[in-house]
Design a protein around this motif. Structure first.
Motif, PDB file in Angstrom:
ATOM      1  N   SER A 164      -4.959   7.458 102.784  1.00 35.57           N
ATOM      2  CA  SER A 164      -6.365   7.242 101.826  1.00 35.57           C
ATOM      3  C   SER A 164      -5.969   7.197 100.608  1.00 35.57           C
ATOM      4  O   SER A 164      -6.903   6.479 100.031  1.00 35.57           O
ATOM      5  N   SER A 165      -4.931   7.515 100.037  1.00 35.19           N
ATOM      6  CA  SER A 165      -4.762   7.294  98.664  1.00 35.19           C
ATOM      7  C   SER A 165      -3.939   6.117  98.392  1.00 35.19           C
ATOM      8  O   SER A 165      -3.716   5.877  97.139  1.00 35.19           O
ATOM      9  N   GLY A 166      -3.412   5.268  99.258  1.00 38.17           N
ATOM     10  CA  GLY A 166      -2.851   3.969  99.027  1.00 38.17           C
ATOM     11  C   GLY A 166      -1.445   4.317  99.280  1.00 38.17           C
ATOM     12  O   GLY A 166      -0.861   3.260  99.050  1.00 38.17           O
ATOM     13  N   GLU A 167      -0.864   5.325  99.584  1.00 39.34           N
ATOM     14  CA  GLU A 167       0.634   5.424  99.460  1.00 39.34           C
ATOM     15  C   GLU A 167       0.984   5.122 100.888  1.00 39.34           C
ATOM     16  O   GLU A 167       0.510   5.027 101.919  1.00 39.34           O
ATOM     17  N   LEU A 168       2.193   4.252 100.816  1.00 41.61           N
ATOM     18  CA  LEU A 168       2.619   3.379 101.861  1.00 41.61           C
ATOM     19  C   LEU A 168       3.274   4.246 103.040  1.00 41.61           C
ATOM     20  O   LEU A 168       3.726   5.595 102.661  1.00 41.61           O
ATOM     21  N   ILE A 169       2.839   3.875 104.304  1.00 38.63           N
ATOM     22  CA  ILE A 169       3.384   4.784 105.578  1.00 38.63           C
ATOM     23  C   ILE A 169       4.318   4.108 106.047  1.00 38.63           C
ATOM     24  O   ILE A 169       5.442   4.560 106.196  1.00 38.63           O
ATOM     25  N   THR A 170       4.228   2.562 106.476  1.00 31.85           N
ATOM     26  CA  THR A 170       5.033   1.808 107.041  1.00 31.85           C
ATOM     27  C   THR A 170       4.486   0.379 106.548  1.00 31.85           C
ATOM     28  O   THR A 170       3.476   0.031 106.757  1.00 31.85           O
ATOM     29  N   LYS A 171       5.575  -0.438 106.415  1.00 29.58           N
ATOM     30  CA  LYS A 171       5.206  -1.831 106.326  1.00 29.58           C
ATOM     31  C   LYS A 171       5.447  -2.497 107.732  1.00 29.58           C
ATOM     32  O   LYS A 171       5.097  -3.861 107.990  1.00 29.58           O
ATOM     33  N   ASP A 172       5.951  -1.714 108.671  1.00 32.59           N
ATOM     34  CA  ASP A 172       6.053  -2.257 109.920  1.00 32.59           C
ATOM     35  C   ASP A 172       5.177  -2.038 110.965  1.00 32.59           C
ATOM     36  O   ASP A 172       5.401  -1.723 112.422  1.00 32.59           O
ATOM     37  N   GLY A 173       3.743  -1.843 110.598  1.00 29.77           N
ATOM     38  CA  GLY A 173       2.692  -1.424 111.686  1.00 29.77           C
ATOM     39  C   GLY A 173       2.574  -2.320 112.759  1.00 29.77           C
ATOM     40  O   GLY A 173       2.352  -1.655 113.937  1.00 29.77           O
ATOM     41  N   ARG A 174       2.707  -3.507 112.564  1.00 27.68           N
ATOM     42  CA  ARG A 174       2.579  -4.471 113.894  1.00 27.68           C
ATOM     43  C   ARG A 174       3.626  -4.124 114.810  1.00 27.68           C
ATOM     44  O   ARG A 174       3.241  -4.033 115.842  1.00 27.68           O
ATOM     45  N   SER A 175       4.739  -4.010 114.648  1.00 25.01           N
ATOM     46  CA  SER A 175       5.832  -3.582 115.546  1.00 25.01           C
ATOM     47  C   SER A 175       5.651  -2.245 116.203  1.00 25.01           C
ATOM     48  O   SER A 175       5.685  -2.081 117.345  1.00 25.01           O
ATOM     49  N   GLU A 176       5.205  -1.128 115.432  1.00 22.77           N
ATOM     50  CA  GLU A 176       4.891   0.016 115.858  1.00 22.77           C
ATOM     51  C   GLU A 176       3.837   0.171 116.716  1.00 22.77           C
ATOM     52  O   GLU A 176       3.820   0.928 117.799  1.00 22.77           O
ATOM     53  N   LEU A 177       2.739  -0.578 116.441  1.00 25.34           N
ATOM     54  CA  LEU A 177       1.289  -0.533 117.137  1.00 25.34           C
ATOM     55  C   LEU A 177       1.849  -1.424 118.690  1.00 25.34           C
ATOM     56  O   LEU A 177       1.510  -0.935 119.681  1.00 25.34           O
ATOM     57  N   ALA A 178       2.553  -2.389 118.573  1.00 30.54           N
ATOM     58  CA  ALA A 178       2.836  -3.091 119.897  1.00 30.54           C
ATOM     59  C   ALA A 178       3.848  -2.392 120.899  1.00 30.54           C
ATOM     60  O   ALA A 178       3.713  -2.395 121.951  1.00 30.54           O
ATOM     61  N   SER A 179       4.784  -1.540 120.024  1.00 28.58           N
ATOM     62  CA  SER A 179       5.611  -0.922 120.871  1.00 28.58           C
ATOM     63  C   SER A 179       5.235   0.504 121.214  1.00 28.58           C
ATOM     64  O   SER A 179       5.649   1.041 122.390  1.00 28.58           O
ATOM     65  N   ASP A 180       4.094   1.194 120.441  1.00 25.85           N
ATOM     66  CA  ASP A 180       3.587   2.326 121.116  1.00 25.85           C
ATOM     67  C   ASP A 180       2.217   2.631 120.733  1.00 25.85           C
ATOM     68  O   ASP A 180       1.852   3.286 119.815  1.00 25.85           O
ATOM     69  N   PRO A 181       1.145   1.726 121.271  1.00 27.14           N
ATOM     70  CA  PRO A 181       0.097   1.775 121.003  1.00 27.14           C
ATOM     71  C   PRO A 181      -0.994   3.221 121.009  1.00 27.14           C
ATOM     72  O   PRO A 181      -1.679   3.652 120.501  1.00 27.14           O
ATOM     73  N   ASP A 182      -0.271   3.977 122.167  1.00 32.84           N
ATOM     74  CA  ASP A 182      -0.971   5.219 122.451  1.00 32.84           C
ATOM     75  C   ASP A 182      -0.652   6.242 121.348  1.00 32.84           C
ATOM     76  O   ASP A 182      -1.388   7.436 121.310  1.00 32.84           O
ATOM     77  N   SER A 183       0.317   6.299 120.828  1.00 35.74           N
ATOM     78  CA  SER A 183       0.834   7.307 119.755  1.00 35.74           C
ATOM     79  C   SER A 183       1.011   6.987 118.183  1.00 35.74           C
ATOM     80  O   SER A 183       1.460   7.713 117.630  1.00 35.74           O
ATOM     81  N   CYS A 184       1.074   5.536 117.898  1.00 33.94           N
ATOM     82  CA  CYS A 184       1.168   5.126 116.690  1.00 33.94           C
ATOM     83  C   CYS A 184       0.354   5.802 115.725  1.00 33.94           C
ATOM     84  O   CYS A 184       0.820   6.116 114.614  1.00 33.94           O
ATOM     85  N   PHE A 185      -0.843   6.064 115.922  1.00 35.46           N
ATOM     86  CA  PHE A 185      -2.028   6.568 114.974  1.00 35.46           C
ATOM     87  C   PHE A 185      -1.403   8.022 114.626  1.00 35.46           C
ATOM     88  O   PHE A 185      -1.511   8.235 113.546  1.00 35.46           O
ATOM     89  N   ASP A 186      -1.041   8.649 115.637  1.00 38.03           N
ATOM     90  CA  ASP A 186      -0.672  10.186 115.377  1.00 38.03           C
ATOM     91  C   ASP A 186       0.711  10.182 114.492  1.00 38.03           C
ATOM     92  O   ASP A 186       0.600  10.880 113.539  1.00 38.03           O
ATOM     93  N   LYS A 187       1.585   9.220 114.739  1.00 41.77           N
ATOM     94  CA  LYS A 187       2.726   9.183 113.928  1.00 41.77           C
ATOM     95  C   LYS A 187       2.428   8.942 112.522  1.00 41.77           C
ATOM     96  O   LYS A 187       2.816   9.418 111.553  1.00 41.77           O
ATOM     97  N   TRP A 188       1.441   7.886 112.478  1.00 40.22           N
ATOM     98  CA  TRP A 188       1.154   7.684 111.148  1.00 40.22           C
ATOM     99  C   TRP A 188       0.422   8.663 110.474  1.00 40.22           C
ATOM    100  O   TRP A 188       0.550   9.088 109.076  1.00 40.22           O
ATOM    101  N   ALA A 189      -0.555   9.269 111.052  1.00 36.65           N
ATOM    102  CA  ALA A 189      -1.216  10.372 110.468  1.00 36.65           C
ATOM    103  C   ALA A 189      -0.414  11.648 109.982  1.00 36.65           C
ATOM    104  O   ALA A 189      -0.687  12.365 109.032  1.00 36.65           O
ATOM    105  N   LYS A 190       0.664  11.852 110.770  1.00 35.00           N
ATOM    106  CA  LYS A 190       1.642  12.719 110.374  1.00 35.00           C
ATOM    107  C   LYS A 190       2.478  12.420 109.254  1.00 35.00           C
ATOM    108  O   LYS A 190       2.964  13.291 108.381  1.00 35.00           O
ATOM    109  N   ALA A 191       2.639  11.216 108.944  1.00 36.89           N
ATOM    110  CA  ALA A 191       3.703  10.631 107.935  1.00 36.89           C
ATOM    111  C   ALA A 191       3.008  10.774 106.685  1.00 36.89           C
ATOM    112  O   ALA A 191       3.659  11.008 105.693  1.00 36.89           O
ATOM    113  N   GLN A 192       1.819  10.969 106.673  1.00 38.82           N
ATOM    114  CA  GLN A 192       1.117  11.107 105.210  1.00 38.82           C
ATOM    115  C   GLN A 192       1.323  12.376 104.419  1.00 38.82           C
ATOM    116  O   GLN A 192       1.365  12.732 103.538  1.00 38.82           O
TER     117      GLN A 192
END
Length: 192
Positions: A164-192
């Protein structure tokens, strides 16, 4: 030799028993630690969300507007760089739209902003009709360009994930979402 080995270990340099310097602490770090350091050192880490996507408002296909505050109230913000004339984009957009609707219905704190690479406003408007999320308005060329420049986007489709502050979590969101759509959000939310 033992004295040298002990001195090197004290300085954070490790080696094998013979005293050679096979690896340093820097080389032993995990990929995750390297990525965190890269994020902290990168120019985009010093940018706020408004520096990246502008002050808003952002537009939806039905004409409603979304404020920067509404976007920033989410834990995770996805920036979708795409265009109607791009075949891989047209293939990925329905997948992303289904994921987005499912995430929103599940109460995930996520927002997505379309950053268009379309060449004309008609293409932009027609493509936006297939998207349930807001976009940087087509007329705001400077904001669309600066968003791409902030993350050195060189090709589309690209899905950049920030907090929410604009800090990068990943530039590879497309492949992360395509490979693991069920848990990618949780991974991104934890990475912040």
């Amino acid at each position: 030799m033992l004295k040298t080995l002990l001195q090197h270990r004290k300085e954070g340099v490790h080696g094998c028993a013979c005293g050679c310097l096979c690896e340093t602490d820097r080389e032993r770090r995990t990929d995750r630690e390297r990525e965190r350091e890269r994020k902290r050192a990168s120019p985009e880490s010093n940018m706020g969300l408004s520096d990246i996507i502008g002050e808003g408002p952002f537009v939806k296909s039905d004409g409603t507007e979304v404020s920067l505050e509404d976007v920033a109230s989410n834990k995770v913000v996805l920036l979708y760089f795409s265009a109607h004339w791009c075949p891989p984009c047209r293939q990925f957009t329905p997948i992303l739209a289904e994921w987005y609707r499912t995430a929103k219905e599940a109460g995930k704190e996520v927002e997505l902003i379309f950053v268009s690479s379309d060449r004309d406003s008609d293409g932009f408007k027609g493509y936006l009709e297939h998207m349930p999320w807001p976009a940087i308005p087509f007329a705001k060329q400077a904001e669309r360009s600066s968003a791409g420049a902030a993350f050195s986007v060189r090709g589309i489709p690209a899905l950049i994930v920030v907090n929410s502050s604009g800090e990068l979590i990943t530039k590879d969101g497309r492949s992360e979402l395509a490979s693991d759509p069920d848990s990618c959000f949780d991974k991104w939310a934890k990475a912040q």
